[in-house]
Design a protein around this motif. Structure first.
Motif, mmCIF file in Angstrom:
data_model
loop_
_atom_site.group_PDB
_atom_site.id
_atom_site.type_symbol
_atom_site.label_atom_id
_atom_site.label_comp_id
_atom_site.label_asym_id
_atom_site.label_seq_id
_atom_site.Cartn_x
_atom_site.Cartn_y
_atom_site.Cartn_z
ATOM 1 N N UNK A 63 18.334 96.737 46.040
ATOM 2 C CA UNK A 63 19.240 97.225 47.017
ATOM 3 C C UNK A 63 20.462 97.885 47.051
ATOM 4 N N UNK A 64 20.818 97.781 45.657
ATOM 5 C CA UNK A 64 22.167 98.660 45.091
ATOM 6 C C UNK A 64 21.899 100.000 45.163
ATOM 7 N N UNK A 65 20.527 100.528 45.028
ATOM 8 C CA UNK A 65 20.074 101.834 44.998
ATOM 9 C C UNK A 65 19.869 102.447 46.274
ATOM 10 N N UNK A 66 20.048 103.815 46.210
ATOM 11 C CA UNK A 66 19.790 104.300 47.629
ATOM 12 C C UNK A 66 18.293 104.684 47.545
ATOM 13 N N UNK A 67 17.810 105.483 48.379
ATOM 14 C CA UNK A 67 16.416 105.697 48.265
ATOM 15 C C UNK A 67 16.055 106.446 46.769
ATOM 16 N N UNK A 68 14.881 106.374 46.463
ATOM 17 C CA UNK A 68 14.815 106.889 45.054
ATOM 18 C C UNK A 68 14.830 108.457 45.249
ATOM 19 N N UNK A 69 15.256 109.071 43.947
ATOM 20 C CA UNK A 69 15.326 110.580 44.112
ATOM 21 C C UNK A 69 13.978 110.949 43.496
ATOM 22 N N UNK A 70 12.997 111.530 44.102
ATOM 23 C CA UNK A 70 11.356 111.947 43.860
ATOM 24 C C UNK A 70 11.408 113.225 43.176
ATOM 25 N N UNK A 71 10.791 113.304 42.339
ATOM 26 C CA UNK A 71 10.260 114.498 41.584
ATOM 27 C C UNK A 71 8.503 114.580 41.587
ATOM 28 N N UNK A 72 8.235 115.426 42.153
ATOM 29 C CA UNK A 72 6.731 115.812 42.221
ATOM 30 C C UNK A 72 6.365 116.549 41.025
ATOM 31 N N UNK A 73 5.122 116.361 40.625
ATOM 32 C CA UNK A 73 4.458 117.411 39.461
ATOM 33 C C UNK A 73 3.724 118.059 40.392
ATOM 34 N N UNK A 74 3.600 119.549 40.286
ATOM 35 C CA UNK A 74 2.558 120.356 40.897
ATOM 36 C C UNK A 74 1.095 120.237 40.604
#
Length: 170
Positions: free
Chosen positions: A147-158
């Motif tokens: 809960x201490x984290x904001x939304x995950x920062x996502x990286x997508x692999x093409x």
């Protein structure tokens, strides 16, 4: 059938733009958390993509980021980090290998129990490099810590987006 090719090409470009935005968001989160504890979740399901993004981050981010790779046999996250960090504490710490920890459920449960120790001992942004499966376990087993984290920062692999870049010819 060049429309199909163009459409796939646009998807790839959109993905690259999204990843660049995510990289900027990650850099900004690290910069804004200097001198204080902050939990940042970097979510990427492809390890090679994760390495590329981290390499790019280190090129464009002016803040020195210490990296540690967890051994699969670790049994606590807090103690492992505490013994691994350098003196003085780093401006930021990125943790890899959480997805390879054998006793992950015990590690996450223990992390949740000692969550209040993290801000006391780690006055810097803590970036956990995780995948979707680990994110679900974090939500389930360490909800207070997560809960201490904001939304995950996502990286997508093409490549994982099943983009077929081969034009179809009749």
């Amino acid at each position: 059938m060049t429309d199909n090719y163009t459409s796939e090409n646009e998807k790839l470009e959109d993905l690259l733009v999204c990843n660049q935005r995510s990289l900027q968001k990650l850099e900004r989160a690290i910069q804004m958390s200097q001198g204080q504890f902050s939990l940042i979740l970097m979510c990427c399901n492809c390890s090679s993509m994760r390495r590329r993004m981290v390499k790019q981050l280190s090129k464009q981010c002016s803040i020195q980021i210490q990296e540690i790779i967890l051994h699969p046999s670790v049994n606590t996250l807090f103690t492992t980090i505490l013994t691994a960090i350098e003196e003085p504490p780093p401006p930021a710490l990125m943790v890899f290998g959480l997805d390879s920890v054998v006793a992950i459920e015990q590690v996450l449960t223990a992390t949740n129990l000692v969550r209040d120790e993290f801000p006391k001992h780690f006055p810097f942004p803590l970036i956990l490099c995780i995948n979707d499966e680990l994110l679900q376990k974090l939500i389930r087993l360490a909800p207070d810590f997560k809960s201490w984290a904001a939304n995950p920062i996502r990286f997508e692999d093409p490549k994982s987006q099943s983009l077929d870049m081969t034009p179809i010819t009749a």
